[in-house]
Design a protein around this motif. Sequence first.
Motif, PDB file in Angstrom:
ATOM      1  N   VAL A  78       0.867  -1.291   0.006  1.00 43.55           N
ATOM      2  CA  VAL A  78       0.033  -0.004  -0.138  1.00 43.55           C
ATOM      3  C   VAL A  78       0.759   1.240  -0.077  1.00 43.55           C
ATOM      4  O   VAL A  78       0.738   2.239  -0.643  1.00 43.55           O
ATOM      5  N   ASN A  79       1.857   1.349   0.691  1.00 41.15           N
ATOM      6  CA  ASN A  79       2.853   2.207   0.699  1.00 41.15           C
ATOM      7  C   ASN A  79       3.409   2.600  -0.529  1.00 41.15           C
ATOM      8  O   ASN A  79       3.809   3.616  -1.027  1.00 41.15           O
ATOM      9  N   MET A  80       3.948   1.691  -1.121  1.00 37.27           N
ATOM     10  CA  MET A  80       4.361   1.699  -2.591  1.00 37.27           C
ATOM     11  C   MET A  80       3.634   2.194  -3.577  1.00 37.27           C
ATOM     12  O   MET A  80       3.908   3.173  -4.498  1.00 37.27           O
ATOM     13  N   VAL A  81       2.546   1.772  -3.617  1.00 36.10           N
ATOM     14  CA  VAL A  81       1.472   1.943  -4.585  1.00 36.10           C
ATOM     15  C   VAL A  81       0.959   3.566  -4.327  1.00 36.10           C
ATOM     16  O   VAL A  81       0.833   4.311  -5.334  1.00 36.10           O
ATOM     17  N   THR A  82       0.925   3.723  -3.168  1.00 32.16           N
ATOM     18  CA  THR A  82       0.601   5.143  -2.583  1.00 32.16           C
ATOM     19  C   THR A  82       1.525   6.312  -3.090  1.00 32.16           C
ATOM     20  O   THR A  82       0.881   7.159  -3.701  1.00 32.16           O
ATOM     21  N   CYS A  83       2.725   6.053  -3.018  1.00 32.86           N
ATOM     22  CA  CYS A  83       3.757   6.943  -3.603  1.00 32.86           C
ATOM     23  C   CYS A  83       3.531   7.051  -5.214  1.00 32.86           C
ATOM     24  O   CYS A  83       3.746   7.940  -5.779  1.00 32.86           O
ATOM     25  N   GLN A  84       3.486   5.772  -5.621  1.00 34.60           N
ATOM     26  CA  GLN A  84       3.266   5.766  -7.185  1.00 34.60           C
ATOM     27  C   GLN A  84       2.080   6.669  -7.967  1.00 34.60           C
ATOM     28  O   GLN A  84       2.300   7.321  -8.731  1.00 34.60           O
ATOM     29  N   VAL A  85       1.025   6.384  -6.990  1.00 29.24           N
ATOM     30  CA  VAL A  85      -0.220   7.374  -7.368  1.00 29.24           C
ATOM     31  C   VAL A  85       0.084   8.805  -6.963  1.00 29.24           C
ATOM     32  O   VAL A  85      -0.113   9.788  -7.812  1.00 29.24           O
ATOM     33  N   ALA A  86       0.940   9.078  -5.832  1.00 28.49           N
ATOM     34  CA  ALA A  86       1.070  10.488  -5.496  1.00 28.49           C
ATOM     35  C   ALA A  86       2.049  11.129  -6.543  1.00 28.49           C
ATOM     36  O   ALA A  86       2.031  12.374  -6.975  1.00 28.49           O
ATOM     37  N   HIS A  87       2.952  10.243  -7.470  1.00 29.66           N
ATOM     38  CA  HIS A  87       3.738  10.814  -8.415  1.00 29.66           C
ATOM     39  C   HIS A  87       3.196  11.159  -9.337  1.00 29.66           C
ATOM     40  O   HIS A  87       3.117  12.095 -10.292  1.00 29.66           O
ATOM     41  N   SER A  88       2.393   9.813 -10.157  1.00 28.44           N
ATOM     42  CA  SER A  88       1.907  10.006 -11.415  1.00 28.44           C
ATOM     43  C   SER A  88       0.587  10.545 -11.671  1.00 28.44           C
ATOM     44  O   SER A  88       0.545  11.310 -12.500  1.00 28.44           O
ATOM     45  N   VAL A  89      -0.128  10.705 -10.584  1.00 29.36           N
ATOM     46  CA  VAL A  89      -1.407  11.300 -10.740  1.00 29.36           C
ATOM     47  C   VAL A  89      -1.262  12.944 -10.404  1.00 29.36           C
ATOM     48  O   VAL A  89      -1.868  13.561 -10.722  1.00 29.36           O
ATOM     49  N   PHE A  90      -0.706  12.943  -9.215  1.00 28.45           N
ATOM     50  CA  PHE A  90      -0.691  14.303  -8.485  1.00 28.45           C
ATOM     51  C   PHE A  90       0.757  15.239  -8.446  1.00 28.45           C
ATOM     52  O   PHE A  90       0.646  16.343  -7.891  1.00 28.45           O
ATOM     53  N   ALA A  91       1.731  14.339  -8.922  1.00 26.82           N
ATOM     54  CA  ALA A  91       2.936  15.071  -8.988  1.00 26.82           C
ATOM     55  C   ALA A  91       3.500  15.864  -7.731  1.00 26.82           C
ATOM     56  O   ALA A  91       3.930  16.760  -7.729  1.00 26.82           O
ATOM     57  N   ILE A  92       3.311  15.018  -6.533  1.00 27.76           N
ATOM     58  CA  ILE A  92       3.541  15.444  -5.176  1.00 27.76           C
ATOM     59  C   ILE A  92       5.084  15.465  -5.115  1.00 27.76           C
ATOM     60  O   ILE A  92       5.838  14.453  -5.355  1.00 27.76           O
ATOM     61  N   PRO A  93       5.767  16.340  -4.974  1.00 19.51           N
ATOM     62  CA  PRO A  93       7.166  16.694  -4.960  1.00 19.51           C
ATOM     63  C   PRO A  93       8.190  15.508  -4.190  1.00 19.51           C
ATOM     64  O   PRO A  93       9.163  15.093  -4.519  1.00 19.51           O
ATOM     65  N   ARG A  94       7.636  15.203  -2.965  1.00 21.33           N
ATOM     66  CA  ARG A  94       8.473  14.556  -2.046  1.00 21.33           C
ATOM     67  C   ARG A  94       7.412  13.332  -1.548  1.00 21.33           C
ATOM     68  O   ARG A  94       6.427  13.559  -0.826  1.00 21.33           O
ATOM     69  N   LYS A  95       7.928  12.208  -1.428  1.00 22.13           N
ATOM     70  CA  LYS A  95       7.480  10.979  -1.334  1.00 22.13           C
ATOM     71  C   LYS A  95       8.318  10.154  -0.399  1.00 22.13           C
ATOM     72  O   LYS A  95       9.309   9.511  -0.674  1.00 22.13           O
ATOM     73  N   ILE A  96       7.854   9.791   0.798  1.00 23.71           N
ATOM     74  CA  ILE A  96       8.630   9.101   1.995  1.00 23.71           C
ATOM     75  C   ILE A  96       7.745   7.723   1.994  1.00 23.71           C
ATOM     76  O   ILE A  96       6.573   8.016   2.243  1.00 23.71           O
ATOM     77  N   ALA A  97       8.301   6.478   2.128  1.00 22.58           N
ATOM     78  CA  ALA A  97       7.736   5.479   2.467  1.00 22.58           C
ATOM     79  C   ALA A  97       8.362   4.298   3.358  1.00 22.58           C
ATOM     80  O   ALA A  97       9.331   4.329   3.433  1.00 22.58           O
ATOM     81  N   ARG A  98       7.339   3.937   4.380  1.00 20.53           N
ATOM     82  CA  ARG A  98       7.943   2.821   5.110  1.00 20.53           C
ATOM     83  C   ARG A  98       7.983   1.497   4.705  1.00 20.53           C
ATOM     84  O   ARG A  98       6.817   1.070   4.568  1.00 20.53           O
TER      85      ARG A  98
END
Length: 457
Positions: A78-98
């Motif tokens: 879930v953490n990995m997919v969340t970062c992928q969606v944050a990047h691909s869909v919303f272009a969030i600049p900074r993504k941290i995953a546990r």
Amino acid sequence: MKVIICGAGQVGWQIARHLSGENNDVTVVDNNPELVRRATETLDVQGIAGFASYPDILERAGARDADMIIAATYSDEVNMVTCQVAHSVFAIPRKIARLRAQSYLTAIYSDLYRRDHMPIDVVISPEREVADAAMQRLSAPAAFDVQTFLDGRAQLLGIIIDDDCPVVNTPLRQLTDLFSTLRAIVVGIRRDGRLFAPDPNDQIFPGDSCYICVVDEDVPRTLEVFGKTTRTQERVIIVGGGNVGLAVAESLEKRRSIRAKVIEKDRATAERAADALERTIVLNGDGLDKALLAEAGVRRADAILCVTDDDKTNMLAAVRAKASGCEMAIALINDATLVPLMATLGIDAHINPRQTTVSSILRHIRHGRVRGVYSIGDAEAEVIEAEVLSTSPIAGRPIRDIDFPEGVLIGAIQQGGKVIKPDGKLKIEAGDVILIFALTNDVPEVERLLQVSIDYF
């Protein structure tokens, strides 16, 4: 700064607590409505109930204009997919995953996290953070807390003051006169449950828990000054052969002078640990079994490290080991409410996975040129390692002329390739790396003194 925190468990809640207390715009997302409700009722945050990896949930959380997303749910995927969606869909600049699974963390697969693959800027591994913390505890057995800074050239030591401490009832300003060449500064004292930054006239009393910044070469002498003896660790027992225990055992194998034994209850896990380790003996059995502890040589052991996934097992195993003659016991404790019992039970030190993970995440979200952060206690204070920028308000000024808040002290400075003990006359220059102790309420002011807009991240 607008931040979305995915996962409202202990780690997510603590990060939300830090950031919301510093006037950031924080939204917490979790599929458990009760955890979301707890966060919104206890913190100044917004809450969204739903799966963090769903694009519509992230949009409701404000992902369109978010500066950062921290994925700290209980699921790696879930953490990995969340970062992928944050990047691909919303272009969030900074993504941290546990991420917990060791397979995701193997160095040969590090290309997985490139921006054109799985775009995660920072990967946090709780197990590795805990293993590192355990190794640091073992490196200074007389201290209840140890953290390394300035490229390993300075340490933060947590020491409990005993009645026979040579410097008890001595004003801190006199320590400089008595030990003029000792590069150590008391930056924090916990007394009667309250943590504070001492002033030069404060004294140290029996029962105090002192946090001391020390240049690495002066650690043995500092421990001696504060009445602690330095013990050599040669025989170590590890209760728990999972990811944490295995990582510690692998690190100990690199130190040829240390002999370790692992006790693991689950047979499959024990066999996996035995296959991975070369010189370490692995015993399959219950770490609470008195006979098995005796077989492992607990009476002659210098330290026992209890790192199973059950707090009570860790505590009881540590107590039994101490009763059997083990010199030092360290327990992994997830439940912070159990920590006050440590001293009563005779457990020498504990490791809090939540605290180590929070510290690791904070290191990547602090403003300015921050290189390291360590969270003390229940988010009561932080020790921040940061480079001084040329445009920082403190650059080019003597320490005594800088208007630091009362809850802030400088513990060490790396200047011109040397780590030195700060004094009022010392001028802080651009490029210096400073180690700062700051009570939580004073962290925003420290960030202001360190940061410059072009180095926001």
